[in-house]
Design a protein around this motif. Structure first.
Motif, mmCIF file in Angstrom:
data_model
loop_
_atom_site.group_PDB
_atom_site.id
_atom_site.type_symbol
_atom_site.label_atom_id
_atom_site.label_comp_id
_atom_site.label_asym_id
_atom_site.label_seq_id
_atom_site.Cartn_x
_atom_site.Cartn_y
_atom_site.Cartn_z
ATOM 1 N N VAL A 53 0.835 -1.199 0.000
ATOM 2 C CA VAL A 53 0.000 0.000 0.000
ATOM 3 C C VAL A 53 0.870 1.248 0.000
ATOM 4 N N SER A 54 1.940 1.234 0.762
ATOM 5 C CA SER A 54 2.851 2.379 0.801
ATOM 6 C C SER A 54 3.503 2.615 -0.554
ATOM 7 N N LEU A 55 3.943 1.556 -1.193
ATOM 8 C CA LEU A 55 4.553 1.702 -2.516
ATOM 9 C C LEU A 55 3.535 2.166 -3.550
ATOM 10 N N ALA A 56 2.323 1.664 -3.488
ATOM 11 C CA ALA A 56 1.277 2.107 -4.413
ATOM 12 C C ALA A 56 0.994 3.601 -4.216
ATOM 13 N N PHE A 57 0.949 4.042 -2.976
ATOM 14 C CA PHE A 57 0.753 5.466 -2.694
ATOM 15 C C PHE A 57 1.917 6.280 -3.226
ATOM 16 N N LEU A 58 3.125 5.789 -3.007
ATOM 17 C CA LEU A 58 4.318 6.513 -3.441
ATOM 18 C C LEU A 58 4.349 6.672 -4.956
ATOM 19 N N PHE A 59 4.022 5.608 -5.695
ATOM 20 C CA PHE A 59 4.098 5.666 -7.153
ATOM 21 C C PHE A 59 2.915 6.381 -7.791
ATOM 22 N N THR A 60 1.765 6.391 -7.146
ATOM 23 C CA THR A 60 0.590 7.011 -7.763
ATOM 24 C C THR A 60 0.394 8.453 -7.332
ATOM 25 N N VAL A 61 0.480 8.732 -6.056
ATOM 26 C CA VAL A 61 0.165 10.068 -5.560
ATOM 27 C C VAL A 61 1.386 10.731 -4.932
ATOM 28 N N GLY A 62 2.514 10.064 -4.961
ATOM 29 C CA GLY A 62 3.697 10.562 -4.273
ATOM 30 C C GLY A 62 4.155 11.917 -4.749
ATOM 31 N N ASP A 63 4.212 12.165 -6.066
ATOM 32 C CA ASP A 63 4.685 13.446 -6.579
ATOM 33 C C ASP A 63 3.726 14.578 -6.214
ATOM 34 N N ALA A 64 2.435 14.335 -6.362
ATOM 35 C CA ALA A 64 1.462 15.371 -6.016
ATOM 36 C C ALA A 64 1.518 15.667 -4.524
ATOM 37 N N PHE A 65 1.687 14.657 -3.698
ATOM 38 C CA PHE A 65 1.780 14.858 -2.255
ATOM 39 C C PHE A 65 3.043 15.625 -1.896
ATOM 40 N N SER A 66 4.162 15.288 -2.537
ATOM 41 C CA SER A 66 5.420 15.996 -2.272
ATOM 42 C C SER A 66 5.323 17.456 -2.701
ATOM 43 N N ASP A 67 4.686 17.724 -3.864
ATOM 44 C CA ASP A 67 4.523 19.103 -4.315
ATOM 45 C C ASP A 67 3.633 19.890 -3.358
ATOM 46 N N MET A 68 2.598 19.260 -2.834
ATOM 47 C CA MET A 68 1.696 19.940 -1.896
ATOM 48 C C MET A 68 2.449 20.285 -0.602
ATOM 49 N N ILE A 69 3.198 19.327 -0.059
ATOM 50 C CA ILE A 69 3.953 19.569 1.171
ATOM 51 C C ILE A 69 5.049 20.593 0.916
ATOM 52 N N GLY A 70 5.722 20.521 -0.239
ATOM 53 C CA GLY A 70 6.759 21.483 -0.582
ATOM 54 C C GLY A 70 6.201 22.875 -0.734
ATOM 55 N N GLY A 71 4.997 22.999 -1.244
ATOM 56 C CA GLY A 71 4.369 24.310 -1.396
ATOM 57 C C GLY A 71 3.998 24.923 -0.055
ATOM 58 N N VAL A 72 3.696 24.113 0.931
ATOM 59 C CA VAL A 72 3.331 24.620 2.258
ATOM 60 C C VAL A 72 4.560 25.233 2.943
ATOM 61 N N PHE A 73 5.714 24.618 2.799
ATOM 62 C CA PHE A 73 6.900 25.070 3.519
ATOM 63 C C PHE A 73 7.736 26.101 2.749
ATOM 64 N N SER A 74 7.365 26.398 1.523
ATOM 65 C CA SER A 74 8.182 27.393 0.792
ATOM 66 C C SER A 74 7.486 28.729 0.689
#
Length: 74
Positions: A53-74
């Motif tokens: 489940v973690s790998l599926a999340f990482l490969f499917t939504v991982g980039d969008a999640f990282s961009d969202m978190i990166g946008g919050v802290f920048s």
């Protein structure tokens, strides 16, 4: 009151524990070793499902999640 004929201190303690211990029941041998194998197999299966489940999340939504978190802290 009558005293029992045996003079074992466990028999004459007067407590419920002493009475239970005086019964002379033996501990049963540990014959349920197969139950431990089932538990280990179940734990491995659950761990593999969580990793999947973690790998599926990482490969499917991982980039969008990282961009969202990166946008919050920048």
């Amino acid at each position: 009151m009558t005293m029992p004929l045996t003079m074992n201190p466990v028999d004459n303690s007067g407590s419920l524990t002493g009475h239970i211990l005086a019964q002379g029941w033996r501990d049963t041998p540990d014959t349920q070793r197969k139950g431990n194998v089932k538990v280990v197999v179940a734990m491995v299966v659950v761990l593999l499902v969580l990793v999947g489940v973690s790998l599926a999340f990482l490969f499917t939504v991982g980039d969008a999640f990282s961009d969202m978190i990166g946008g919050v802290f920048s």
